[in-house]
Design a protein around this motif. Sequence first.
Motif, short mmCIF file in Angstrom:
data_model
loop_
_atom_site.label_atom_id
_atom_site.label_comp_id
_atom_site.label_asym_id
_atom_site.label_seq_id
_atom_site.Cartn_x
_atom_site.Cartn_y
_atom_site.Cartn_z
N SER A 183 10.10 -14.98 -2.89
CA SER A 183 9.94 -13.49 -2.13
C SER A 183 9.93 -13.96 -0.52
O SER A 183 9.28 -14.86 0.01
N SER A 184 10.80 -13.17 0.10
CA SER A 184 10.82 -13.43 1.69
C SER A 184 9.94 -12.29 2.63
O SER A 184 9.99 -12.59 3.66
N GLY A 185 9.51 -11.24 1.80
CA GLY A 185 8.87 -10.36 2.46
C GLY A 185 9.57 -9.22 2.97
O GLY A 185 8.92 -8.14 3.42
N MET B 196 11.09 -6.65 1.58
CA MET B 196 10.75 -5.26 1.00
C MET B 196 9.61 -4.87 1.46
O MET B 196 9.45 -3.71 1.96
N ALA C 39 1.68 -2.45 -3.21
CA ALA C 39 1.71 -3.76 -3.50
C ALA C 39 3.04 -4.47 -3.70
O ALA C 39 3.51 -4.51 -4.94
N ALA D 257 3.80 -7.53 -2.86
CA ALA D 257 3.97 -9.07 -2.63
C ALA D 257 3.91 -9.56 -3.98
O ALA D 257 3.85 -8.90 -5.08
N VAL E 234 -3.70 -5.61 -7.12
CA VAL E 234 -3.60 -4.10 -7.14
C VAL E 234 -4.19 -3.48 -8.00
O VAL E 234 -4.62 -2.29 -8.04
N PHE F 166 4.48 -3.06 -7.85
CA PHE F 166 5.97 -3.27 -8.13
C PHE F 166 5.99 -4.15 -9.31
O PHE F 166 4.95 -4.60 -9.67
N LYS G 267 2.48 -2.28 -17.19
CA LYS G 267 1.93 -2.75 -15.91
C LYS G 267 1.25 -1.37 -15.28
O LYS G 267 0.14 -1.37 -14.81
N LYS H 288 -2.91 -1.59 -15.32
CA LYS H 288 -3.41 -1.69 -13.96
C LYS H 288 -3.82 -0.51 -13.52
O LYS H 288 -4.27 -0.46 -12.20
N ASN I 251 11.65 -3.59 -10.38
CA ASN I 251 12.66 -4.38 -9.71
C ASN I 251 13.21 -5.41 -10.55
O ASN I 251 12.70 -6.31 -11.27
N ASP J 46 14.55 -12.22 -1.82
CA ASP J 46 15.38 -12.78 -0.57
C ASP J 46 16.55 -12.16 -0.58
O ASP J 46 17.48 -12.79 -0.16
N LYS K 224 17.28 -2.58 2.09
CA LYS K 224 15.87 -2.45 1.74
C LYS K 224 15.06 -1.46 2.78
O LYS K 224 14.29 -0.69 2.34
#
Length: 394
Positions: free
Chosen positions: A207-209, A211, A268, A270, A303, A318, A332, A336, A344, A354, A376
């Motif tokens: 993950s690049s962050g 999104m 969420a 992340a 989450v 996500f 999920k 949750k 995704n 990324d 994004k």
Amino acid sequence: MKRVLLGVSGGISAYKSAELVSLLIKHDYEVRVVMTTAAMQFIAPLTFQALSGNPVATQLLDENQENSMGHINLARWADVFLIAPATANCIAKLSHGIADDLLSTLYLAAECPVYIAPAMNQAMWHKSITQENSRRLRQQGVGFIGPEAGRQACGDIGLGRMSEPAAILQFLEAQQLPSILHAKKLLITAGPTREALDPVRYISNKSSGKMGYALAEQAQKLGAEVTLISGPVHLPKLNNVKTIFVESAEQMYQAVMQEITGQDIMIAAAAVADYTPKKIASDKIKKQGSTIQLDLEKTQDIVASVANLTDKPFTVGFAAETQDLKQYALGKLQRKKLDMIAANWVAKAEGGFDAEQNALHVFWNGGEKQLEMMHKQVLAKQLLTLIVERIKLL
Ligand code: PMT
């Protein structure tokens, strides 16, 4: 925003700007084009004049214009100043306030929003001075569209291609939504977590962050008060967004729980580690036999913990999946107790982890919506719009 002042600097991608002008005109924008001397080596002003229906400005000191302060008038005329392509040299000049031609002078004179679509060789983009110049421009409030990864005109493969005209148009259109999140408080998680094994090693993910940061940036622009809990990323810090940096899943859990009271919406995005080492070795783990066992234990589900609070915000998760997307995402959503889940597909290189672009299949109890592959930033705005629509219907 209907009047676009398009600045074209000297790169091979200048040919794409012609298509961009044509697209903008088709979508009822009024376009005026400004070119640098180098840009005219790649494409003739006449092309832009024919496509935009307006004369093209190329000179700072234009005899026909200067008595009426042409550059100031152009800057005042624009609702948005878009520079595409923006070369490394152009970015360097703008970031340092150098105004030695019409395009760079217009940047100083412009009081409207400014967006740039960088385009250059991948090594030039990654050069620390270009990154530093880009950071300075972002700090000055300039919005970046791209660059994209892929095959470059010089034969290299990497980050530096100018975004496609359709993506740039989409980006501009997305800037025009009203303040639909005015007075709302949003908490967003972004990026990966790092689960330490010893003082120098950790377990993490791709993950690049991007999104989560796109969601935070767009939510802030839509009027929300945003708190971003960010894992370790290489992205510039966002203006006007309260950002708390964490490393591990446990730290992210603690930060979220600390900030959750009073939030209206939690998203969420992340990629949190599901498992973490039971013990962190105090010294670097030595190479031993041909295999090694790692003893891992489950992390707290952040989450799900938020969704289980009595006074819970509208909670959006996500789901990153490589198989049976719908089935796992719906699982999920139920397990949750989420209000919405953005599934995704991450089995392919394009989209997901990324990447500049992404596509989402969003589910909620009794409904679903497919958001196609797009930048994004644009996708973030569409997801936020969907969330607002759902909240209004609840
Ligand atoms: O960061 P980018 O490079 O832009 O990539 C974006 C993304 C692919 C990371 C993002 O779009 C995405 O899919 N994020 C969720 C990734 C993930 O961890 O999915 P999951 O299916 O494993 O987790 C389901 C949900 O539970 C997620 O909302 C996750 O944040 C949350 N979770 C998971 C584990 C945990 N301990 N706590 C959690 O809150």
